[in-house]
Design a protein around this motif. Structure first.
Motif, PDB file in Angstrom:
ATOM      1  N   PRO A 181      -3.200  -7.978 -11.655  1.00  0.00           N
ATOM      2  CA  PRO A 181      -2.581  -8.581 -10.262  1.00  0.00           C
ATOM      3  C   PRO A 181      -3.838  -8.527  -9.124  1.00  0.00           C
ATOM      4  CG  PRO A 181      -1.832  -6.048 -10.540  1.00  0.00           C
ATOM      5  CD  PRO A 181      -2.733  -6.712 -11.957  1.00  0.00           C
ATOM      6  N   ASP A 182      -3.646  -9.543  -8.167  1.00  0.00           N
ATOM      7  CA  ASP A 182      -4.582  -9.616  -7.093  1.00  0.00           C
ATOM      8  C   ASP A 182      -4.095  -8.466  -6.046  1.00  0.00           C
ATOM      9  OD1 ASP A 182      -5.434 -11.875  -7.803  1.00  0.00           O
ATOM     10  OD2 ASP A 182      -4.254 -13.231  -6.837  1.00  0.00           O
ATOM     11  N   ASP A 183      -2.865  -8.282  -5.840  1.00  0.00           N
ATOM     12  CA  ASP A 183      -2.413  -7.301  -4.732  1.00  0.00           C
ATOM     13  C   ASP A 183      -1.537  -5.912  -5.718  1.00  0.00           C
ATOM     14  OD1 ASP A 183      -1.058  -5.791  -2.819  1.00  0.00           O
ATOM     15  OD2 ASP A 183      -0.235  -7.593  -1.950  1.00  0.00           O
ATOM     16  N   ALA A 184      -2.496  -5.025  -5.943  1.00  0.00           N
ATOM     17  CA  ALA A 184      -2.115  -3.794  -6.753  1.00  0.00           C
ATOM     18  C   ALA A 184      -1.032  -3.273  -5.807  1.00  0.00           C
ATOM     19  CB  ALA A 184      -3.274  -3.038  -7.314  1.00  0.00           C
ATOM     20  N   ALA A 185      -1.381  -3.079  -4.726  1.00  0.00           N
ATOM     21  CA  ALA A 185      -0.349  -2.031  -3.731  1.00  0.00           C
ATOM     22  C   ALA A 185       1.192  -2.717  -3.948  1.00  0.00           C
ATOM     23  CB  ALA A 185      -0.606  -2.069  -2.437  1.00  0.00           C
ATOM     24  N   ALA A 186       1.178  -4.242  -3.800  1.00  0.00           N
ATOM     25  CA  ALA A 186       2.426  -4.664  -3.988  1.00  0.00           C
ATOM     26  C   ALA A 186       3.113  -4.492  -5.263  1.00  0.00           C
ATOM     27  CB  ALA A 186       2.425  -6.001  -3.605  1.00  0.00           C
ATOM     28  N   VAL A 187       2.237  -4.477  -6.151  1.00  0.00           N
ATOM     29  CA  VAL A 187       2.937  -4.152  -7.830  1.00  0.00           C
ATOM     30  C   VAL A 187       3.308  -3.052  -7.931  1.00  0.00           C
ATOM     31  CG1 VAL A 187       2.061  -4.290 -10.098  1.00  0.00           C
ATOM     32  CG2 VAL A 187       1.615  -6.376  -8.778  1.00  0.00           C
ATOM     33  N   ARG A 188       2.495  -2.022  -7.267  1.00  0.00           N
ATOM     34  CA  ARG A 188       2.966  -0.590  -7.371  1.00  0.00           C
ATOM     35  C   ARG A 188       4.192  -0.367  -6.779  1.00  0.00           C
ATOM     36  NH1 ARG A 188      -2.543   0.502  -6.550  1.00  0.00           N
ATOM     37  NH2 ARG A 188      -3.405   1.062  -8.455  1.00  0.00           N
ATOM     38  N   ASP A 189       4.577  -1.053  -5.731  1.00  0.00           N
ATOM     39  CA  ASP A 189       5.773  -0.926  -4.926  1.00  0.00           C
ATOM     40  C   ASP A 189       6.830  -1.613  -5.700  1.00  0.00           C
ATOM     41  OD1 ASP A 189       7.304  -0.305  -2.657  1.00  0.00           O
ATOM     42  OD2 ASP A 189       6.971  -2.072  -1.600  1.00  0.00           O
ATOM     43  N   ALA A 190       6.571  -2.620  -6.314  1.00  0.00           N
ATOM     44  CA  ALA A 190       7.738  -3.403  -6.946  1.00  0.00           C
ATOM     45  C   ALA A 190       7.811  -2.396  -8.447  1.00  0.00           C
ATOM     46  CB  ALA A 190       7.275  -4.672  -7.798  1.00  0.00           C
ATOM     47  N   VAL A 191       6.977  -2.046  -9.034  1.00  0.00           N
ATOM     48  CA  VAL A 191       7.057  -1.247 -10.104  1.00  0.00           C
ATOM     49  C   VAL A 191       8.058   0.156  -9.829  1.00  0.00           C
ATOM     50  CG1 VAL A 191       6.193   0.739 -11.574  1.00  0.00           C
ATOM     51  CG2 VAL A 191       5.098  -1.608 -11.409  1.00  0.00           C
ATOM     52  N   SER A 192       7.914   0.928  -8.554  1.00  0.00           N
ATOM     53  CA  SER A 192       8.602   1.931  -7.969  1.00  0.00           C
ATOM     54  C   SER A 192       9.955   1.562  -7.678  1.00  0.00           C
ATOM     55  CB  SER A 192       7.916   2.583  -7.080  1.00  0.00           C
ATOM     56  OG  SER A 192       8.075   2.017  -5.923  1.00  0.00           O
ATOM     57  N   GLN A 193      10.354   0.356  -7.309  1.00  0.00           N
ATOM     58  CA  GLN A 193      11.492  -0.392  -6.857  1.00  0.00           C
ATOM     59  C   GLN A 193      12.487  -0.737  -7.996  1.00  0.00           C
ATOM     60  OE1 GLN A 193      12.776   0.346  -3.595  1.00  0.00           O
ATOM     61  NE2 GLN A 193      10.857   1.490  -3.401  1.00  0.00           N
ATOM     62  N   CYS A 194      11.682  -1.124  -9.236  1.00  0.00           N
ATOM     63  CA  CYS A 194      12.472  -1.635 -10.230  1.00  0.00           C
ATOM     64  C   CYS A 194      13.685  -1.038 -10.418  1.00  0.00           C
ATOM     65  CB  CYS A 194      11.690  -2.217 -11.552  1.00  0.00           C
ATOM     66  SG  CYS A 194      12.565  -2.716 -12.426  1.00  0.00           S
TER      67      CYS A 194
END
Lengths: 63, 431
Positions: free
Chosen positions: A39-52
């Motif tokens: 991912p380009d935006d690792a912070a956004a992906v971490r957020d998505a992972v925690s919210q899934c």
């Protein structure tokens, strides 16, 4: 790092698509598709992972 | 402001011995009182046990635990194999399996079947797909608000926030998505109201809730049969076509599965967003500082909507049933025990929300569970609801700045849906 998805567990809730639209898309079959394994935006992906809601996506920090 | 904000009741003043969450009339008490009771349950009896209500025709069940702490609710919600939905998620009682499936559909189903069926429609409710429907949602909202204005101007200025604003917006949006013709929408609204009435006597003919409930379901199923036949002959780009034409495990859904899914989408699409709109407007009228702050700043549309959903918690609870013995956060349980997840209580948990009894349209972060907590049953329509709510509140600020609530809300006598039947208001006064 690498993003992986479990398409059996996914219910297509779309939280990932909302939070990290460049990295995820709910596909035509209703389950998640990873658009960017690195991912380009690792912070956004971490957020998505925690919210899934179903824990269907994982970010492997070392791969 | 005609309706003053009621200060939160002193939690110490609530006598827990008088609190019966199974009594539908208890749910018509003022929200401040109910939240004071939840505060005491959360801190003193976080897994409080309640007997099930008597429903004629059903054997009394063993009772349930009321889960009121955020952490407990999340721990149960994210373990669907231990706490299942398939025994019934929308009723306190165990109901016969066919009724459970028919009225619960996906909500009362477990994975893997739940996930497979949900994925038939999940694509339609994603942020990307809904982006395309934004213009049509805006058109619906503008038209509804213009009609409310016209009604007020044609009369003495009075309107009903529920009938004239909050009900028609989600009804028209979900019926457009499903492909329900105009002529059938009044009956969809009436039948939705009965199915989620919680047995409120005002919505039930002849004081016979079970017959009314079954009749409403049969009428919705008949509508689905008609539309399904039409879509099979002539497919369209709507949800009903997706339901009748998609295969799961190599088979099309049965007529009963399609009918129950159809009812779920219509009922859930209607009732929840309606109550978020009506009680969001009520909350804003009780907190004029928050109305002025949000109206002046479109950047608050996102946090404002999340706070409305937290504050209202349109669905008060869902049920889970233990599939095995175990322990959760120090509480031991045995297989077969029932747990009601009180989202409305978790959404005011001071362990998670600073000053939880304060309505703050800028609250951020706001990890509310108004759309459900972690787990496979997280609200399918969450992105749609957010979109409808953002468009609606912004349009009300712009087009009905003179909206003034003039009378007390008429509350639905239901534990399950936090609903308003009427909210008197007027347009054209000096706000």
């Amino acid at each position: 790092m690498r993003v992986v998805a479990d398409r059996e567990v996914c219910v297509g809730a779309g939280s990932c698509e909302l939070l990290a639209p460049d990295a995820f898309k709910v596909d035509d079959d209703g389950a998640v598709r990873v658009l960017q394994e690195q991912p380009d935006d690792a912070a956004a992906v971490r957020d998505a992972v925690s919210q899934c809601p179903t824990g269907a996506i994982t970010l492997l920090e070392r791969d | 402001m005609t309706i003053a904000a009621v200060p939160p009741a002193d939690a110490g003043g609530v006598d827990l011995a008088t609190v019966d969450l199974s009594d539908r009339d208890w749910w018509t008490t003022p929200p401040e009182y109910r939240h004071a009771a939840f505060d005491r349950l959360r801190s003193e009896r976080p897994f409080a046990f309640f007997a099930e209500p008597d429903i004629p025709g059903f054997p009394p069940g063993p009772g349930y635990h009321a889960v009121t702490r955020y952490a407990d609710l999340e721990a149960i919600s994210c373990r669907p194999a231990v706490f299942c939905s398939g025994k019934g998620a929308v009723s306190m009682q165990d109901v016969p399996a066919d009724l459970n499936e028919f009225y619960g559909s996906l909500i009362s189903m477990d994975d893997p079947r739940h996930a497979k069926i949900r994925r038939i429609v999940s694509k339609t409710f994603t942020p990307r797909m809904l982006e395309r429907t934004l213009d049509s949602v805006r058109a619906v909202v503008d038209d509804v608000l213009a009609r409310a204005r016209a009604k007020a101007e044609a009369g003495d200025g009075s309107i009903d926030v529920v009938a004239d604003i909050a009900a028609p917006i989600p009804l028209r949006v979900i019926c457009d998505m499903m492909g329900v013709p105009e002529a059938d929408r009044a009956s969809v609204l009436a039948n939705s109201n009965v199915i989620l009435s919680g047995g409120d006597p005002e919505l039930i003919e002849n004081d016979d809730p079970l017959t009314a409930f079954l009749t409403a379901g049969m009428e919705m199923a008949a509508l689905m049969e008609r539309l399904a036949a039409e879509r099979l002959a002539e497919p369209r780009d709507d949800l009903t076509t997706a339901l009748v034409s998609t295969e799961v495990d190599g088979e099309r859904l049965s007529h009963q599965e399609i009918a129950s899914f159809f009812i779920l989408l219509l009922v859930a699409g209607n009732e929840t967003t309606r109550n978020a709109i009506s009680q969001g407007l009520l909350a804003l009228s009780q907190h004029p500082d928050q109305w002025a702050r949000w109206a002046a700043d479109p950047a608050l549309d996102r946090t404002g909507v999340e706070e409305v959903v937290r504050w209202v918690s349109p669905v008060t609870w869902m049920r889970r049933t233990a599939t095995q013995d175990g322990e959760i956060n120090g509480h031991a349980f045995t297989a077969g025990e029932k747990f009601l997840l009180f989202y409305a209580a978790a959404n005011r948990d001071p362990e998670v929300f600073a000053d939880p009894q304060r309505f703050d349209v800028g609250r951020d972060p706001n990890p509310h569970v108004g759309f459900g907590s972690k787990g496979p049953h997280f609200c399918l329509g969450a992105h749609l609801a957010r979109r409808e709510l953002q468009v609606t509140f912004r349009a009300v600020f712009d087009q009905l700045p003179d909206l003034e609530v003039t009378g007390p809300p008429h509350r639905l006598a239901s534990s399950f849906v936090n609903g308003l039947k009427r909210l008197p208001a007027r347009l054209g006064g000096d706000r």
